[in-house]
Design an enzyme around this catalytic site. Structure first.
Site, PDB file in Angstrom:
ATOM      1  N   PRO A   1       0.843  -1.199   0.000  1.00 44.94           N
ATOM      2  CA  PRO A   1       0.000   0.000   0.000  1.00 44.94           C
ATOM      3  C   PRO A   1       0.877   1.247   0.000  1.00 44.94           C
ATOM      4  O   PRO A   1       1.933   1.274   0.629  1.00 44.94           O
ATOM      5  CB  PRO A   1      -0.783  -0.107   1.316  1.00 44.94           C
ATOM      6  N   LYS A   2       0.420   2.268  -0.729  1.00 46.27           N
ATOM      7  CA  LYS A   2       1.160   3.531  -0.776  1.00 46.27           C
ATOM      8  C   LYS A   2       0.532   4.536   0.178  1.00 46.27           C
ATOM      9  O   LYS A   2      -0.575   5.001  -0.043  1.00 46.27           O
ATOM     10  CB  LYS A   2       1.168   4.115  -2.192  1.00 46.27           C
ATOM     11  N   PHE A   3       1.246   4.854   1.250  1.00 48.98           N
ATOM     12  CA  PHE A   3       0.777   5.807   2.238  1.00 48.98           C
ATOM     13  C   PHE A   3       1.236   7.203   1.827  1.00 48.98           C
ATOM     14  O   PHE A   3       2.440   7.450   1.732  1.00 48.98           O
ATOM     15  CB  PHE A   3       1.328   5.465   3.623  1.00 48.98           C
ATOM     16  N   ASP A   4       0.288   8.106   1.558  1.00 44.90           N
ATOM     17  CA  ASP A   4       0.633   9.482   1.204  1.00 44.90           C
ATOM     18  C   ASP A   4       0.842  10.276   2.485  1.00 44.90           C
ATOM     19  O   ASP A   4      -0.103  10.775   3.095  1.00 44.90           O
ATOM     20  CB  ASP A   4      -0.475  10.115   0.360  1.00 44.90           C
TER      21      ASP A   4
END
Length: 306
Positions: A28-31
């Site tokens: 998952p890409k956490f901004d």
């Protein structure tokens, strides 16, 4: 040779479909706020602010004093550990990008109170060094195994991001995780070393727009010519393209109650470094980024977060 700040971080290029070839890992890409964590060895000169811990933003800026809670947690890491990851702040079960940027730019005097009110979490997605040894030349699978091993007994607020090699699981994450503010995935090759400063990873996002934090303006405060913004996964202020007339008026109204701070300089496409006035990070803008010869950031609308 021990790794020292500042370090260049690995980057990702944008793709418009989920890669599915063999030999891939999906995360998952956490901004949030990109951060490298250095746990110095006992024989090293300890950082005065962090007590043996140095926290570095993507730009190379040292932000140890802004995150006393994460610095304290990082002291539990083994000496000689260097992690790469993303700092996020959770609010009402969702990631709050404005909150984490407010913390990143906090003064040392305000940082402890903000840490109590808006505690940060660190989503670690890579280990660059362990026991003082540089692990960047190792393949991703070896680094991931070591990362999980290092953090197994640590727990929040420092944890390893989830990872899967199953594209169907990754596709399910992509569809469901936006509910908690996770807008995409990062895709890495299992056999790949850590390539500092290069776009060797891939990222897939739901939209081509971003939520950015307004940290300043150019021109007059009541009718700014451009906004100065910080984008997710970065901490280097950028100047937007010139605002259209209607948006200048709305931006001036939104900035009216924000006391301007210290002057600074930021990069404007086609111009270079330009002066701007800073404001507290309480206003957000929805932006899109396009590339001609250079990346251009265009403000679409304002989002008041106060």
């Amino acid at each position: 040779m021990r790794l020292r700040p500042p370090l260049k971080v690995a980057l990702a290029e944008t793709v418009d479909a989920l890669p599915r070839e063999p030999g891939l890992a999906y995360e998952p890409k956490f901004d949030g706020h990109r951060m490298v964590v250095f746990r110095e060895g006992r024989g090293d000169r300890e950082d005065r602010e962090g007590g043996g811990v140095v926290l570095q933003a993507r730009s190379g800026r040292i932000v140890t004093a802004a995150f006393p809670d994460l610095a304290a947690a990082a002291r539990e890491l083994p000496d000689g550990t260097v992690l790469d990851g993303e700092v996020v702040v959770w609010r009402d079960g969702r990631i709050d990008f404005a909150a984490v940027q407010g913390r990143a730019f906090a003064t040392p005097g305000r940082a402890p109170a903000l840490a109590r009110r808006l505690p940060a979490s660190y989503a670690a997605f890579d280990v660059l060094a362990a026991d003082g040894a540089d692990l960047r030349p190792l393949r991703y699978t070896a680094r991931r195994e070591r990362l999980v091993e290092l953090l197994a007994g640590l727990g929040p607020p420092i944890q390893a991001v989830p990872m899967t090699t199953d594209p169907e699981v990754a596709a399910a994450w992509y569809e469901t995780l936006p509910a908690i503010g996770v807008e995409g995935l990062v895709v890495k090759r299992l056999d790949q070393p850590y390539k500092a400063g290069r776009r060797a990873w891939r990222k897939l996002r739901h939209t081509d727009t971003w939520d950015a934090v307004v940290v300043g303006f150019t021109g007059a405060q009541e009718r700014p010519a451009s906004l100065v913004l910080v984008l997710p996964d970065d901490d280097t202020p950028v100047v937007s393209s010139p605002l259209p007339a209607a948006l200048r008026a709305r931006a001036g109204a939104a900035l009216r109650d924000l006391a301007p701070g210290e002057p600074g300089t930021a990069m404007a496409v086609g111009i270079g470094e330009v002066p701007y006035r800073s404001v507290p990070p309480r206003l957000m803008a929805e932006v899109e980024t396009g590339t001609t010869r250079h990346t251009v950031t265009t403000v679409l609308r304002l989002k008041d977060t106060s």
